[in-house]
Design a protein around this motif. Sequence first.
Motif, short mmCIF file in Angstrom:
data_model
loop_
_atom_site.label_atom_id
_atom_site.label_comp_id
_atom_site.label_asym_id
_atom_site.label_seq_id
_atom_site.Cartn_x
_atom_site.Cartn_y
_atom_site.Cartn_z
N SER A 12 3.38 3.44 5.29
CA SER A 12 3.63 4.37 4.19
C SER A 12 2.90 3.94 2.92
O SER A 12 2.38 4.76 2.18
CB SER A 12 5.14 4.47 3.90
OG SER A 12 5.83 5.00 5.00
N ILE A 13 2.86 2.64 2.69
CA ILE A 13 2.23 2.08 1.49
C ILE A 13 1.23 1.01 1.90
O ILE A 13 1.53 0.16 2.74
CB ILE A 13 3.27 1.48 0.53
CG1 ILE A 13 4.27 2.55 0.08
CG2 ILE A 13 2.60 0.84 -0.68
CD1 ILE A 13 5.40 2.01 -0.78
N LEU A 15 -1.32 -1.92 0.11
CA LEU A 15 -1.67 -2.61 -1.12
C LEU A 15 -2.85 -3.52 -0.87
O LEU A 15 -2.89 -4.25 0.12
CB LEU A 15 -0.49 -3.45 -1.62
CG LEU A 15 0.79 -2.71 -2.04
CD1 LEU A 15 1.84 -3.72 -2.50
CD2 LEU A 15 0.52 -1.71 -3.14
N GLU A 19 -3.65 -5.53 -5.90
CA GLU A 19 -2.40 -4.81 -6.15
C GLU A 19 -1.19 -5.65 -5.74
O GLU A 19 -0.17 -5.66 -6.42
CB GLU A 19 -2.40 -3.49 -5.39
CG GLU A 19 -3.43 -2.48 -5.91
CD GLU A 19 -3.62 -1.30 -4.97
OE1 GLU A 19 -4.04 -0.23 -5.45
OE2 GLU A 19 -3.38 -1.46 -3.74
N ARG A 23 1.95 -6.98 -8.24
CA ARG A 23 3.38 -6.70 -8.01
C ARG A 23 4.17 -7.99 -7.90
O ARG A 23 5.31 -8.07 -8.37
CB ARG A 23 3.57 -5.89 -6.73
CG ARG A 23 3.43 -4.39 -6.83
CD ARG A 23 2.15 -3.93 -7.47
NE ARG A 23 1.83 -2.52 -7.22
CZ ARG A 23 0.68 -1.96 -7.57
NH1 ARG A 23 -0.26 -2.69 -8.17
NH2 ARG A 23 0.46 -0.68 -7.33
N ASP A 112 9.28 -1.91 -7.14
CA ASP A 112 8.58 -0.66 -6.81
C ASP A 112 7.14 -1.00 -6.44
O ASP A 112 6.30 -1.23 -7.33
CB ASP A 112 8.61 0.30 -7.99
CG ASP A 112 7.98 1.65 -7.66
OD1 ASP A 112 7.42 1.78 -6.56
OD2 ASP A 112 8.04 2.56 -8.51
N GLN A 114 4.72 0.67 -5.59
CA GLN A 114 3.69 1.61 -6.02
C GLN A 114 3.44 1.59 -7.52
O GLN A 114 2.55 2.28 -8.01
CB GLN A 114 4.09 3.03 -5.58
CG GLN A 114 4.10 3.20 -4.07
CD GLN A 114 4.46 4.60 -3.64
OE1 GLN A 114 5.48 5.16 -4.05
NE2 GLN A 114 3.61 5.20 -2.81
N GLU A 116 2.19 -0.25 -10.80
CA GLU A 116 1.41 -1.36 -11.32
C GLU A 116 2.13 -1.99 -12.50
O GLU A 116 2.66 -1.30 -13.37
CB GLU A 116 0.01 -0.89 -11.74
CG GLU A 116 -0.92 -2.03 -12.10
CD GLU A 116 -2.37 -1.61 -12.17
OE1 GLU A 116 -3.21 -2.46 -12.53
OE2 GLU A 116 -2.68 -0.44 -11.85
#
Length: 488
Positions: A12-13, A15, A19, A23, A112, A114, A116
């Motif tokens: 789904s995500i 990175l 990134e 995070r 989260d 997503q 930044e």
Amino acid sequence: KVPNKVAVDDGSIRLTYRELIDRVYGLASHVMSATEPGGPVVSIVPNTVAAPIIIMACALSGRVLVPIDASHPLERQEAIFAQSGGRAVVLPKGGKLDSNLVPSDIPRIVVDPQLETGASRPAHRYDPGAPLFVSFTSGSTGRPKGVVSGGLYGGIALRHYIDMFHLNSSDVVAGLASLSTGGSRDTFAALGVGATIRLFDIGSAGLSDALRAFYTDKVTILSFVPSALRAILSIDGAEHAFQHLRVLDLHGERILASDIALFRSKLPRSCHISVTMGSIEAGALFSWFVQDDQLSGPVVPVGYLMPGRRVALLDEEGRSVADGDVGELFARGAMAMGAWQNGGMIQGPFVADPDDPTSSIYPMGDLMRTRPNGLFEYVGRKDRKMKLRGLWVDLGEVEAALRTIDGVSDAVVVSDAASNQEERLAAFIVMTKGVTPPSPGTVRHTVAKETADHMAPAILHVLDSIPRLANFKPDLVRLRTMLDSPAV
């Protein structure tokens, strides 16, 4: 060095390394603001990109992480949280939290992936010798137990894993096990060499989606339990998903020569099959790349003793057994730092080494023997040997015998000690699709022929699938609850 390369991907995500680090730094700052140094932090997340962010952030902030997989049964989550001593809870954005699981006065920190953060590296100085996180055993026979990982041995073990498989930046490593059950090795190894860790939450996404992703994302490294892979490869066309696999590492169970033959027939000819054996407590002890000409008999050796590891095979009186004889496995050296109970580290089952303060001695509970060629052979678990009507029974041997029956794709045996009855063996089997189950008489005859008369199961249950824990090992507790259901 590879800031724009994909580091973590959960379907789904995705990175990149840049990134991911952003995070991690951002979450570390939040954790340091909300907790005291050294305080335990609990994470309750599924096996998604949030998981590696959290463990790396806690390491950089000097907090011990107690990870809980949100996809696990609530009773397991409750058992782990009760032992955690958590001072804060980290949750993914939108994550659901059972109101009875965490007290309302425990701070919540939301991550989260997503979003930044623009954060810089935290000022805390990372201590490679400090406790890092707490893994919990599977609880296959009862309550899960916490084991504290970290220290210098963790880095040594990780380097051996990377070197053994020649892990490099072009690899895509499958992350099937959650952090709470020991899945950190695959994640740290992949990120340590600039590879991609492809995380899977099979319980949520489903097996079909996972197999598609194995193919489309070109997974090259897979560590898995043989019985689970055996079941997957019985599905028509499932082998297509593994076309890019270059290393299959088997662990967690006794491995049969028939397993190796099946995997060789289904996986790419260039795929190397390795076997690794150890435990969360002691780390990896044995490994080898399987050489078919070294196989003799139905059981596959677990490998040679790994560099820097020390073990002993001892009898009931604590004396070393002769080569070829069966003894209980004791590990000695650097390993897990201790056990975790009520929010703190205790010595647990580890025995202090009188000759070396940096070393521990751990009774593994595994029964082993050495072969003339130096390979170690796993015989069974000491706690899976029992006496039935005064005679010894090895449940692992009964399971191996059951798998020799045509059409039996999976098998687990438990003891049935019903009240007012003598103890009996109950067999749970899974049949290949379209194959008629054998009669109880056929099962008893086959097992008696392969083992001994007294080891033939008295009860037979045919299931669609064996219930399994998060690490894919059989859920023995759940199987015992099925003993009251009608048998064949």
